[in-house]
Design a protein around this motif. Structure first.
Motif, PDB file in Angstrom:
ATOM      1  N   MET A  69      28.882  37.795  34.385  1.00 19.80           N
ATOM      2  CA  MET A  69      28.826  37.686  35.850  1.00 19.80           C
ATOM      3  C   MET A  69      29.658  36.501  36.330  1.00 19.80           C
ATOM      4  O   MET A  69      30.381  36.606  37.323  1.00 19.80           O
ATOM      5  CB  MET A  69      27.373  37.549  36.322  1.00 19.80           C
ATOM      6  N   ALA A  70      29.582  35.375  35.649  1.00 23.64           N
ATOM      7  CA  ALA A  70      30.366  34.194  36.040  1.00 23.64           C
ATOM      8  C   ALA A  70      31.860  34.482  35.926  1.00 23.64           C
ATOM      9  O   ALA A  70      32.644  34.153  36.833  1.00 23.64           O
ATOM     10  CB  ALA A  70      29.982  32.993  35.179  1.00 23.64           C
ATOM     11  N   ALA A  71      32.269  35.116  34.835  1.00 21.73           N
ATOM     12  CA  ALA A  71      33.684  35.460  34.657  1.00 21.73           C
ATOM     13  C   ALA A  71      34.118  36.458  35.724  1.00 21.73           C
ATOM     14  O   ALA A  71      35.220  36.348  36.285  1.00 21.73           O
ATOM     15  CB  ALA A  71      33.920  36.033  33.263  1.00 21.73           C
ATOM     16  N   GLY A  72      33.259  37.421  36.037  1.00 17.58           N
ATOM     17  CA  GLY A  72      33.568  38.403  37.082  1.00 17.58           C
ATOM     18  C   GLY A  72      33.710  37.754  38.447  1.00 17.58           C
ATOM     19  O   GLY A  72      34.595  38.112  39.225  1.00 17.58           O
ATOM     20  N   ARG A  73      32.831  36.789  38.750  1.00 12.51           N
ATOM     21  CA  ARG A  73      32.936  36.072  40.029  1.00 12.51           C
ATOM     22  C   ARG A  73      34.262  35.334  40.127  1.00 12.51           C
ATOM     23  O   ARG A  73      34.899  35.312  41.183  1.00 12.51           O
ATOM     24  CB  ARG A  73      31.781  35.088  40.183  1.00 12.51           C
ATOM     25  N   ASP A  74      34.693  34.714  39.033  1.00 16.01           N
ATOM     26  CA  ASP A  74      35.971  34.000  39.025  1.00 16.01           C
ATOM     27  C   ASP A  74      37.133  34.953  39.303  1.00 16.01           C
ATOM     28  O   ASP A  74      38.007  34.668  40.126  1.00 16.01           O
ATOM     29  CB  ASP A  74      36.198  33.297  37.688  1.00 16.01           C
ATOM     30  N   VAL A  75      37.127  36.098  38.625  1.00 13.45           N
ATOM     31  CA  VAL A  75      38.207  37.073  38.812  1.00 13.45           C
ATOM     32  C   VAL A  75      38.174  37.636  40.232  1.00 13.45           C
ATOM     33  O   VAL A  75      39.214  37.765  40.888  1.00 13.45           O
ATOM     34  CB  VAL A  75      38.116  38.203  37.762  1.00 13.45           C
ATOM     35  N   ALA A  76      36.980  37.947  40.731  1.00  9.92           N
ATOM     36  CA  ALA A  76      36.853  38.479  42.092  1.00  9.92           C
ATOM     37  C   ALA A  76      37.348  37.463  43.114  1.00  9.92           C
ATOM     38  O   ALA A  76      38.025  37.825  44.089  1.00  9.92           O
ATOM     39  CB  ALA A  76      35.402  38.867  42.381  1.00  9.92           C
ATOM     40  N   ARG A  78      39.621  35.138  42.637  1.00  2.53           N
ATOM     41  CA  ARG A  78      41.084  35.092  42.545  1.00  2.53           C
ATOM     42  C   ARG A  78      41.705  36.309  43.219  1.00  2.53           C
ATOM     43  O   ARG A  78      42.725  36.216  43.911  1.00  2.53           O
ATOM     44  CB  ARG A  78      41.510  35.007  41.086  1.00  2.53           C
ATOM     45  N   LEU A  79      41.080  37.472  43.041  1.00  2.09           N
ATOM     46  CA  LEU A  79      41.586  38.691  43.651  1.00  2.09           C
ATOM     47  C   LEU A  79      41.480  38.609  45.177  1.00  2.09           C
ATOM     48  O   LEU A  79      42.405  39.007  45.897  1.00  2.09           O
ATOM     49  CB  LEU A  79      40.825  39.903  43.120  1.00  2.09           C
ATOM     50  N   CYS A  80      40.373  38.073  45.680  1.00  4.52           N
ATOM     51  CA  CYS A  80      40.222  37.894  47.130  1.00  4.52           C
ATOM     52  C   CYS A  80      41.293  36.952  47.669  1.00  4.52           C
ATOM     53  O   CYS A  80      41.858  37.195  48.744  1.00  4.52           O
ATOM     54  CB  CYS A  80      38.826  37.358  47.462  1.00  4.52           C
ATOM     55  N   CYS A  81      41.572  35.905  46.937  1.00  3.16           N
ATOM     56  CA  CYS A  81      42.620  34.968  47.362  1.00  3.16           C
ATOM     57  C   CYS A  81      43.978  35.671  47.408  1.00  3.16           C
ATOM     58  O   CYS A  81      44.775  35.440  48.326  1.00  3.16           O
ATOM     59  CB  CYS A  81      42.679  33.766  46.425  1.00  3.16           C
ATOM     60  N   VAL A  83      44.514  38.924  47.921  1.00  2.00           N
ATOM     61  CA  VAL A  83      44.506  39.830  49.068  1.00  2.00           C
ATOM     62  C   VAL A  83      44.732  39.043  50.359  1.00  2.00           C
ATOM     63  O   VAL A  83      45.550  39.436  51.198  1.00  2.00           O
ATOM     64  CB  VAL A  83      43.183  40.625  49.124  1.00  2.00           C
ATOM     65  N   LYS A  84      44.046  37.912  50.502  1.00  2.00           N
ATOM     66  CA  LYS A  84      44.224  37.096  51.710  1.00  2.00           C
ATOM     67  C   LYS A  84      45.630  36.541  51.798  1.00  2.00           C
ATOM     68  O   LYS A  84      46.189  36.411  52.890  1.00  2.00           O
ATOM     69  CB  LYS A  84      43.215  35.947  51.734  1.00  2.00           C
ATOM     70  N   SER A  85      46.225  36.219  50.656  1.00  2.00           N
ATOM     71  CA  SER A  85      47.581  35.675  50.695  1.00  2.00           C
ATOM     72  C   SER A  85      48.589  36.761  51.090  1.00  2.00           C
ATOM     73  O   SER A  85      49.606  36.474  51.708  1.00  2.00           O
ATOM     74  CB  SER A  85      47.973  35.045  49.360  1.00  2.00           C
ATOM     75  N   VAL A  86      48.298  38.014  50.742  1.00  2.00           N
ATOM     76  CA  VAL A  86      49.195  39.107  51.100  1.00  2.00           C
ATOM     77  C   VAL A  86      49.018  39.495  52.571  1.00  2.00           C
ATOM     78  O   VAL A  86      49.991  39.624  53.308  1.00  2.00           O
ATOM     79  CB  VAL A  86      48.963  40.332  50.188  1.00  2.00           C
ATOM     80  N   TYR A  87      47.781  39.691  53.002  1.00  2.00           N
ATOM     81  CA  TYR A  87      47.535  40.165  54.359  1.00  2.00           C
ATOM     82  C   TYR A  87      47.337  39.049  55.380  1.00  2.00           C
ATOM     83  O   TYR A  87      47.469  39.285  56.565  1.00  2.00           O
ATOM     84  CB  TYR A  87      46.293  41.072  54.385  1.00  2.00           C
ATOM     85  N   GLY A  88      46.981  37.874  54.922  1.00  2.44           N
ATOM     86  CA  GLY A  88      46.696  36.775  55.845  1.00  2.44           C
ATOM     87  C   GLY A  88      45.215  36.747  56.186  1.00  2.44           C
ATOM     88  O   GLY A  88      44.526  37.765  56.097  1.00  2.44           O
ATOM     89  N   GLU A  96      38.152  46.077  54.635  1.00  5.00           N
ATOM     90  CA  GLU A  96      38.143  47.127  53.624  1.00  5.00           C
ATOM     91  C   GLU A  96      37.868  46.558  52.232  1.00  5.00           C
ATOM     92  O   GLU A  96      37.422  47.266  51.339  1.00  5.00           O
ATOM     93  CB  GLU A  96      39.479  47.865  53.617  1.00  5.00           C
ATOM     94  N   PHE A  97      38.148  45.267  52.055  1.00  6.91           N
ATOM     95  CA  PHE A  97      37.939  44.599  50.773  1.00  6.91           C
ATOM     96  C   PHE A  97      36.619  43.836  50.737  1.00  6.91           C
ATOM     97  O   PHE A  97      36.345  43.084  49.808  1.00  6.91           O
ATOM     98  CB  PHE A  97      39.096  43.636  50.488  1.00  6.91           C
ATOM     99  N   GLY A  98      35.807  44.022  51.782  1.00  9.87           N
ATOM    100  CA  GLY A  98      34.520  43.338  51.849  1.00  9.87           C
ATOM    101  C   GLY A  98      34.613  41.902  52.318  1.00  9.87           C
ATOM    102  O   GLY A  98      33.683  41.120  52.127  1.00  9.87           O
ATOM    103  N   MET A  99      35.720  41.551  52.955  1.00 10.38           N
ATOM    104  CA  MET A  99      35.917  40.181  53.454  1.00 10.38           C
ATOM    105  C   MET A  99      35.930  40.196  54.975  1.00 10.38           C
ATOM    106  O   MET A  99      36.294  41.196  55.593  1.00 10.38           O
ATOM    107  CB  MET A  99      37.232  39.603  52.924  1.00 10.38           C
ATOM    108  N   THR A 100      35.547  39.095  55.552  1.00 10.31           N
ATOM    109  CA  THR A 100      35.543  38.965  56.994  1.00 10.31           C
ATOM    110  C   THR A 100      36.804  38.230  57.432  1.00 10.31           C
ATOM    111  O   THR A 100      37.050  37.108  56.990  1.00 10.31           O
ATOM    112  CB  THR A 100      34.308  38.164  57.464  1.00 10.31           C
ATOM    113  N   PRO A 101      37.598  38.878  58.300  1.00  8.04           N
ATOM    114  CA  PRO A 101      38.787  38.182  58.780  1.00  8.04           C
ATOM    115  C   PRO A 101      38.400  37.023  59.692  1.00  8.04           C
ATOM    116  O   PRO A 101      37.347  37.037  60.331  1.00  8.04           O
ATOM    117  CB  PRO A 101      39.545  39.251  59.560  1.00  8.04           C
TER     118      PRO A 101
END
Length: 121
Positions: A69-76, A78-81, A83-88, A96-101
Motif C-alpha cells: 500500500m505504501a509503495a502504491g501510494r508513492d506511485v499514485a 507520482r502519477l497524479c503529479c 497528470v497535473k503537470s500535463v493538464y495543469g 476524471e482522474f479523481g483529483m479536484t482542480p
C-alpha cells in the motif's frame, strides 16, 4: 469445564498419560481412555501448530499489505503529479482522474467607503 490455558492443559495431559503408563497394571480398562487421550493430545498439538502458522502468516500478510500500500501510494502520487503537470492544476479533466482542480479564489469585495473615509473606522 476447566478454565486452564493451553499450556497448562497440555502439560496436565502429558503428566496424566505418563502416570497412567507407569501404573497401567493397577488400572484395568484404562487402555482405551489412554489411547483416546493420546489421540486428543496429538490433535490438540497439531491444531495449535496450525493456529500459530496462521497467526504468523496473517502477520506477514499484514506487513506485506502495508508495504504494498505504501509503495502504491508513492506511485499514485507520482502519477497524479504527472497528470497535473500535463493538464495543469486548473483543468477540469483532473476530475476524471479523481483529483479536484484548483478553482479561482473568490475575492472579497473591497470594504465600502463611508462618507469619503478610506474604508476603515
Amino acid at each position: 469445564m476447566s478454565k486452564k490455558g493451553y499450556p497448562d492443559t497440555i502439560d496436565g495431559w502429558e503428566k496424566l498419560l505418563e502416570a497412567v503408563k507407569r501404573h497401567e497394571k493397577d488400572l484395568p480398562g484404562a487402555d482405551s481412555l489412554r489411547d483416546s487421550l493420546e489421540l486428543r493430545l496429538q490433535e490438540s498439538v497439531e491444531a495449535k501448530h496450525r493456529q500459530d502458522l496462521h497467526r504468523s502468516g496473517r502477520q506477514r500478510a499484514t506487513r506485506d499489505l502495508g508495504q504494498s500500500m505504501a509503495a502504491g501510494r508513492d506511485v499514485a502520487s507520482r502519477l497524479c503529479c504527472l497528470v497535473k503537470s500535463v493538464y495543469g492544476p486548473r483543468d477540469e479533466r483532473l476530475q476524471e482522474f479523481g483529483m479536484t482542480p484548483v478553482k479561482p479564489r473568490c475575492r472579497k469585495p473591497p470594504p465600502e467607503k463611508v462618507n469619503g473615509s478610506p474604508g476603515y473606522h
